[in-house]
Design a protein around this motif. Structure first.
Motif, PDB file in Angstrom:
ATOM      1  N   ASP A  37       0.839  -1.206   0.000  1.00 12.20           N
ATOM      2  CA  ASP A  37       0.000   0.000   0.000  1.00 12.20           C
ATOM      3  C   ASP A  37       0.872   1.254   0.000  1.00 12.20           C
ATOM      4  OD1 ASP A  37      -2.246  -1.511   0.003  1.00 12.20           O
ATOM      5  OD2 ASP A  37      -2.870  -1.041   2.046  1.00 12.20           O
ATOM      6  N   ILE A  41       0.658   3.986  -2.932  1.00 14.43           N
ATOM      7  CA  ILE A  41       0.172   5.287  -2.483  1.00 14.43           C
ATOM      8  C   ILE A  41       1.244   6.355  -2.649  1.00 14.43           C
ATOM      9  CG2 ILE A  41      -0.510   6.596  -0.425  1.00 14.43           C
ATOM     10  CD1 ILE A  41      -2.037   4.092   0.478  1.00 14.43           C
ATOM     11  N   ASP A 181      -3.878  -3.814  -5.767  1.00 19.20           N
ATOM     12  CA  ASP A 181      -3.314  -2.485  -5.558  1.00 19.20           C
ATOM     13  C   ASP A 181      -2.917  -1.854  -6.885  1.00 19.20           C
ATOM     14  OD1 ASP A 181      -3.263  -1.274  -3.035  1.00 19.20           O
ATOM     15  OD2 ASP A 181      -1.794  -2.700  -2.281  1.00 19.20           O
ATOM     16  N   VAL A 185      -5.213   1.243  -7.796  1.00 21.14           N
ATOM     17  CA  VAL A 185      -4.528   2.520  -7.553  1.00 21.14           C
ATOM     18  C   VAL A 185      -3.841   3.042  -8.809  1.00 21.14           C
ATOM     19  CG1 VAL A 185      -2.836   3.728  -6.120  1.00 21.14           C
ATOM     20  CG2 VAL A 185      -4.197   1.866  -5.138  1.00 21.14           C
ATOM     21  N   ALA A 195      -6.398   1.345  -2.490  1.00 23.07           N
ATOM     22  CA  ALA A 195      -5.394   0.610  -1.723  1.00 23.07           C
ATOM     23  C   ALA A 195      -6.039  -0.101  -0.539  1.00 23.07           C
ATOM     24  CB  ALA A 195      -4.302   1.566  -1.242  1.00 23.07           C
TER      25      ALA A 195
END
Length: 457
Positions: A37, A41, A181, A185, A195
């Motif tokens: 994550d 991110i 993910d 994302v 996420a």
């Protein structure tokens, strides 16, 4: 029956490899849930997104604390009972542990959903990070019961002699999390929500695999009657699991205090409030990759030590501990060299940042983690005391670094050194905890049962 159990007959080195390697992989996979994550991110949301995951991280730590309380506690109670030939009693330890993990996960989920904003503010969220943190945490909270069952259940599966299944459960969830993910994302641009959703889906699948295994437990047949909580079984499980749980809770408290201190003193420095929080969060999760090896070794050691201690084979207990310490020491030196030589390269994996961002991150790596090469002693030794049925010693040792040393230092040193005081608190706590560990283990191995075996050589 006891003599036929491979835990009491196979070479200790072979057993440690058999149990530790899958445990290490399982721990690495668990660490990947958060670090994956962080990776996506950081590259798609930025510094504020990284800071938000760090603000939410204490909740993940609390889930792991519950998982270890009932997972390691249940596994230790189960293996000690099996070592003594108490097969019927052993089944109740596993069943009660499963029930308590699910119940606590549901309660934690409800508390977080009801008190989300006050919790995140208490964790030290800056104003410009709060909305990111709320989006991420509101979704990940749905996965808390599954995270706890998947993580804690892995210890119960390992205690049943199936460490590879523990690895499969965690690996499957982590691979799915990573793939989702990337899709949610990077491809679809869902940001923090994407996420979080990927994490929850991975956790649900991992927990589902654990439940499937419980329906086919090997050494005992688990029945619904074993699941009904009973005070004597829950009490025994929690007494043996309180050491690793306390360590995680101490980590959670330190994380919360650390965020608050970094926010306050960061705001008084050139770094600002968000940069120190973002950097410390990334580095804590990178450090967890190294600690996954150490904790995996300690968890792989647990069934070996528990069974042989229960069976009175103290020389095998001592040999298993010594081997775990040797391997942990080698891995710790390797991690130390990496953190000292390649800090910028590591932090760059999680997205770009300002010059101030890199400056603080490099200092954090090199100063806060200066004594990484000693950090294998305390986790392995703490779990060792728990595994031999001495939870009070295990609890005390698990609290030395985080609660007794690091927590006061991160509050006191910044009063004189500003934000640099946080950095220097790390190595001081590490070396002090290592000294206490060496003293306690040395005294334990001077007890009559261990000394008697030495004389018989």
């Amino acid at each position: 029956m006891k003599n036929e159990n491979p835990l009491g007959t196979e070479p200790v080195n072979k057993l440690l490899q058999k149990f530790a390697v899958p445990s290490i992989i399982a721990m690495l996979v668990s660490a990947l849930y958060n670090i994956v994550d962080q990776f996506f991110i950081g590259r798609n949301v930025g510094e504020l997104g990284n800071a938000a995951t760090n603000i939410a991280f204490p909740l993940s730590t609390s889930c792991v604390a519950i998982a270890l309380l009932f997972g390691i506690g249940g596994a230790s109670a189960f293996n000690i009972a099996m070592g003594k030939g108490e097969k019927n009693t052993a089944a109740y330890y596993v069943g009660n542990a499963i029930t308590m993990m699910v119940s606590c996960g549901v309660i934690l989920f409800l508390l977080v959903e009801i008190f989300l904003t006050p919790i995140l503010l208490f964790f030290g969220s800056p104003d410009n990070v709060l909305e990111y943190a709320k989006t991420y945490t509101r979704i990940t909270a749905f996965g808390f019961p599954f995270l706890i069952l998947g993580t804690g259940g892995g210890h119960l599966i390992r205690a049943d002699g199936s460490p590879k299944m523990t690895m499969i459960c965690n690996l499957t969830g982590a691979v799915i999390n990573t793939i989702l993910d990337y899709i949610f994302v990077s491809c679809l641009g869902f940001g923090m929500a994407g996420a979080a959703a990927a994490t929850v889906i991975g956790q649900v699948i991992a927990a589902g695999l654990a439940v499937y295994y419980f329906c086919h437990y090997k050494t005992v047949e688990l029945q619904w009657s074993h699941m009904k909580p009973q005070k004597k079984y829950v009490g025994r499980v929690t007494s043996l699991g309180v050491a690793p749980c306390s360590n995680q809770l101490a980590m959670m408290v330190v994380q919360i205090v650390m965020n608050k201190v970094l926010k306050y003193y960061g705001g008084q420095s050139s770094y600002g409030e968000a940069i120190p929080i973002a950097c410390s969060g990334i580095i804590a999760k990178v450090n967890m990759i190294y600690l996954s090896f150490v904790i995996g070794i300690s968890q792989g050691l647990q069934p070996i030590v528990s069974f042989n201690y229960g069976a009175g084979k103290f020389e095998r207990v001592k040999k298993g501990y010594s081997k775990a310490i040797f391997v942990g020491g080698i891995l710790s030196v390797m991690a130390f060299l990496m953190f000292q030589i390649l800090p910028r390269q590591i932090i760059s994996l999680f997205g770009e940042g300002s010059d101030a961002y890199y400056t603080f991150a490099i200092s954090y790596f090199r100063v806060f983690l200066l004594f990484t090469f000693l950090n294998f002693l305390q986790p392995i030794s703490s779990n060792f005391f728990t595994a031999i049925g001495k939870p009070i010693k295990g609890v005390f040792l698990s609290l030395t670094r985080q609660t007794l040393f690091l927590l006061p230092l991160i509050l006191i040193l910044p009063l004189f050194m500003g934000i640099d005081g946080v950095l220097y608190a790390g190595p001081i706590a590490d070396i002090t905890a290592a000294m206490v560990t060496i003293f306690m283990v040395g005294r334990e191995f001077k007890r009559p049962e261990f000394m008697q075996k030495e004389k018989q050589k």
